[in-house]
Motif scaffolding. Sequence first.
Motif, PDB file in Angstrom:
ATOM      1  N   GLU A 108     -16.544 -15.322 122.009  1.00 43.41           N
ATOM      2  CA  GLU A 108     -15.589 -14.262 121.676  1.00 43.41           C
ATOM      3  C   GLU A 108     -14.206 -14.487 122.258  1.00 43.41           C
ATOM      4  O   GLU A 108     -13.204 -14.133 121.656  1.00 43.41           O
ATOM      5  N   HIS A 109     -14.127 -15.067 123.452  1.00 41.87           N
ATOM      6  CA  HIS A 109     -12.852 -15.175 124.158  1.00 41.87           C
ATOM      7  C   HIS A 109     -12.198 -16.557 124.091  1.00 41.87           C
ATOM      8  O   HIS A 109     -10.981 -16.653 124.259  1.00 41.87           O
ATOM      9  N   TYR A 145     -13.557 -19.593 121.967  1.00 44.51           N
ATOM     10  CA  TYR A 145     -13.865 -20.521 120.878  1.00 44.51           C
ATOM     11  C   TYR A 145     -12.670 -20.792 119.977  1.00 44.51           C
ATOM     12  O   TYR A 145     -12.386 -21.949 119.649  1.00 44.51           O
ATOM     13  N   ASP A 146     -11.971 -19.766 119.572  1.00 45.57           N
ATOM     14  CA  ASP A 146     -10.839 -19.953 118.656  1.00 45.57           C
ATOM     15  C   ASP A 146      -9.744 -20.844 119.240  1.00 45.57           C
ATOM     16  O   ASP A 146      -9.020 -21.498 118.493  1.00 45.57           O
ATOM     17  N   ILE A 203     -22.065 -15.830 124.420  1.00 43.47           N
ATOM     18  CA  ILE A 203     -21.357 -14.887 123.548  1.00 43.47           C
ATOM     19  C   ILE A 203     -19.957 -14.576 124.070  1.00 43.47           C
ATOM     20  O   ILE A 203     -18.994 -14.620 123.295  1.00 43.47           O
ATOM     21  N   PRO A 204     -19.783 -14.259 125.357  1.00 45.59           N
ATOM     22  CA  PRO A 204     -18.408 -14.031 125.835  1.00 45.59           C
ATOM     23  C   PRO A 204     -17.507 -15.256 125.648  1.00 45.59           C
ATOM     24  O   PRO A 204     -16.333 -15.121 125.298  1.00 45.59           O
TER      25      PRO A 204
END
Length: 74
Positions: A13-14, A16-17, A9-10
């Motif tokens: 959130e940090h 992937y984009d 998850i981190p």
Amino acid sequence: MWELDLLLIPFLEHCYDGLDEEDKASYRALIAGEDQDLFGWLMRREEPDSAYKRIVELIQAHAENADNDPRRPI
């Protein structure tokens, strides 16, 4: 598995984009896999399949970055 959530998850959130399309596709394929495989790979107990080696290394590197410690004061 809760342990996987703490890594995946981190990263999602940090990071992937900012991934290129190939790495994004690898991440999506990786999380569709078996939890036991993911756990072994991310905990460095087993060598990941070659298709996932790069994304596993990126997730591991992100997890090991001291700036990602949620207990660290901002």
